[in-house]
Design an enzyme around this catalytic site. Structure first.
Site, short mmCIF file in Angstrom:
data_model
loop_
_atom_site.label_atom_id
_atom_site.label_comp_id
_atom_site.label_asym_id
_atom_site.label_seq_id
_atom_site.Cartn_x
_atom_site.Cartn_y
_atom_site.Cartn_z
N HIS A 105 -2.39 -27.30 61.75
CA HIS A 105 -3.46 -28.26 61.51
C HIS A 105 -4.05 -28.70 62.83
O HIS A 105 -3.36 -28.77 63.84
CB HIS A 105 -2.93 -29.49 60.75
CG HIS A 105 -3.93 -30.10 59.84
ND1 HIS A 105 -4.13 -29.68 58.54
CD2 HIS A 105 -4.83 -31.10 60.04
CE1 HIS A 105 -5.08 -30.40 57.98
NE2 HIS A 105 -5.54 -31.27 58.88
N ASP A 159 -4.72 -38.48 49.90
CA ASP A 159 -5.50 -38.14 51.10
C ASP A 159 -6.92 -37.75 50.72
O ASP A 159 -7.87 -38.04 51.45
CB ASP A 159 -4.83 -37.00 51.87
CG ASP A 159 -5.59 -36.69 53.16
OD1 ASP A 159 -5.75 -37.63 53.97
OD2 ASP A 159 -6.05 -35.55 53.34
N ARG A 168 -12.87 -42.52 54.61
CA ARG A 168 -12.88 -42.66 56.08
C ARG A 168 -14.11 -41.99 56.67
O ARG A 168 -14.72 -42.49 57.61
CB ARG A 168 -11.60 -42.05 56.68
CG ARG A 168 -10.37 -42.90 56.44
CD ARG A 168 -9.11 -42.12 56.80
NE ARG A 168 -9.11 -41.71 58.19
CZ ARG A 168 -8.56 -40.56 58.64
NH1 ARG A 168 -7.96 -39.73 57.80
NH2 ARG A 168 -8.60 -40.27 59.90
N SER A 181 -2.74 -38.78 57.25
CA SER A 181 -3.62 -37.81 56.57
C SER A 181 -3.11 -36.39 56.82
O SER A 181 -2.95 -35.59 55.89
CB SER A 181 -5.05 -37.99 57.11
OG SER A 181 -5.86 -36.90 56.76
N LYS A 239 -0.48 -33.87 54.09
CA LYS A 239 -0.90 -32.54 53.62
C LYS A 239 0.14 -31.48 54.03
O LYS A 239 0.41 -30.54 53.30
CB LYS A 239 -2.27 -32.17 54.20
CG LYS A 239 -3.41 -32.99 53.60
CD LYS A 239 -4.78 -32.42 53.93
CE LYS A 239 -5.26 -32.71 55.32
NZ LYS A 239 -5.73 -34.06 55.55
#
Ligand code: URA
Length: 424
Positions: A82, A161, A168, A183, A187
């Protein structure tokens, strides 16, 4: 429990309990707390922060707001990756096929665009037919078959999320360390893979603009992720100029394909290879990511991936798909010099202005628009040479962006060194 008392508690700088944070996560996942109260709570967190314990509790609650993909039975090792978000950051699209080509099972959950940064889900959704809403069972079957599966947040995976992320994006609450940590890691936990590489971006095109902030985020991600049982590796990488040549949804997919076709080299390919190397190391696998590209195996993996998720493979044969009608070049009109800076934030925000990102929750986006950055820090630029190429829906929007981009770079009359893409 009453959402108003949780909002006022955080507004008044008090510490929330695990139960209160679970109530927020459940309310976001199920829609029982309305958007306006969630938005107020997000702003209170943005202003007053969360403690380490609150961040860990929120992360767990968000991960548990849906299912966790159970990868039992799939070939090991299981890897995930990520990024904390950057302008022109299409790394996932290149990295996943490389890792699958090197023998890993790669499972990933991504998000849409966030603030000035694009999102992998929007980029992939620009491919005609590509599905971004796989169920856990579909993820598992696909990963078993071809070694790659990627989905967006769905009602069954990290649904809290999905709601908080979208809010957001449009409430000015993105650059907030505990919200980024929860967040991303919710995930990663829900995705099921245990080896996770985190690319922590640093610079004007990232949410952490200084190395000190980026290191703080990397430390927090490592701490919370490790406590949740993940084997984390982080890299802090440069985001002080747009990453690679393109920023904008379909344009970035086209660039990722060119990298996998071996047609382009440079900082972006270097970053993908570095992240692949640390992921392979973390998984205890000896393989050469550069060879995965040069041999064509990574490109073949990307074809399999696009096909498996319903996308058109015509995208590999030509670049005319999802093209914007107006192309406009921005020239350097002053004296020759060396490129000293390119403000990635301005480039990212201009893509939103062109229609490639959202200003309100649920806004449709234009996949075709974007900006090519034709120079990099350290390049010498003669007078009248192109700096940027704008892909726009209308002549007027191209001209407005062109004016802004002329303020987004600086020139030096002394030689400037190129920037390393890896900071640490
Ligand atoms: N990526 C995410 O998934 N969440 C963030 O908050 C930032 C980047």
């Amino acid at each position: 429990m009453n959402p108003i008392s949780i909002i006022t508690k955080k507004r008044d700088q008090q510490v929330l309990t695990a139960e209160e944070l679970a109530f927020i996560a459940q309310g976001a996942a199920t829609g029982t707390i309305p958007d306006y109260q969630l938005a107020a709570w997000l702003m209170a967190v943005y202003i007053n922060g969360l403690t380490d314990q609150e961040t860990a509790d929120l992360t767990r609650a968000m991960a548990e707001s849906g299912d966790r993909v159970d990868l039992t039975g799939l070939p090991t090792p299981w890897a995930d990756k990520h990024s904390t978000g950057g302008v022109g950051d299409k790394t996932t699209i290149v990295l996943l096929p490389i890792l699958a080509a090197c023998g890993l099972t790669v499972i990933k959950m991504s998000g849409p665009g966030l603030g000035k940064t694009g999102g992998t889900i929007d980029k992939l959704a620009s491919i005609p037919g590509f599905r971004t809403d796989l169920t856990p069972e579909q993820m598992k079957a696909q990963a078993n078959h071809i070694g790659i599966a990627l989905t967006g947040q769905t009602p069954s995976l990290a649904p809290a999320d999905k709601t908080l992320y979208a809010l957001r994006d449009v409430t000015g609450t993105v650059p907030c360390l505990p919200l980024i940590v929860s967040s991303i890691l919710s995930k990663k936990i829900a995705g099921g893979a245990d080896h996770v590489t985190l690319d922590v971006k640093c610079g004007s095109g990232a949410f952490m603009e200084t190395p000190a902030e980026a290191h703080r985020l990397a430390d927090a991600l490592t701490k919370v992720g490790t406590a949740a049982g993940l084997k984390i590796r982080t890299a802090v990488t440069d985001m002080d100029q747009p990453l690679g040549r393109t920023a904008g949804n379909a344009l970035e997919i086209k660039e990722a394909i060119r990298i996998l076709q071996g047609q382009e080299t440079g900082r972006f390919r270097d970053l993908c290879i570095h992240l692949a190397q640390i992921t392979l190391e973390n998984c205890g696998i000896l393989a050469d990511p550069a060879f995965a590209i040069d041999s064509g195996v990574a490109l073949m993996k990307m074809r399999q991936w696009v096909t498996a998720q319903g996308g058109s493979t015509e995208i590999f044969d030509h670049e005319e798909w999802q093209s914007a009608p107006h192309i406009h070049e921005v020239l350097h009109l002053d004296e020759p010099g060396w490129i000293k800076s390119i403000d990635a934030e301005t480039v990212g925000l201009q893509i939103v202005e062109l229609g490639g990102g959202r200003k309100a929750k649920g806004d449709p986006i234009d996949y075709t628009v974007g900006i090519e950055t034709l120079v990099q820090i350290g390049d010498h630029i003669p007078t009248n040479q192109p700096l940027f190429r704008i892909h726009a829906a209308t002549q007027e929007s191209a001209e407005a962006t062109s004016k802004t981009l002329l303020t987004a770079y600086k020139i030096s009359h002394e030689k400037v060194e190129p920037r390393n893409v890896i900071i640490q």
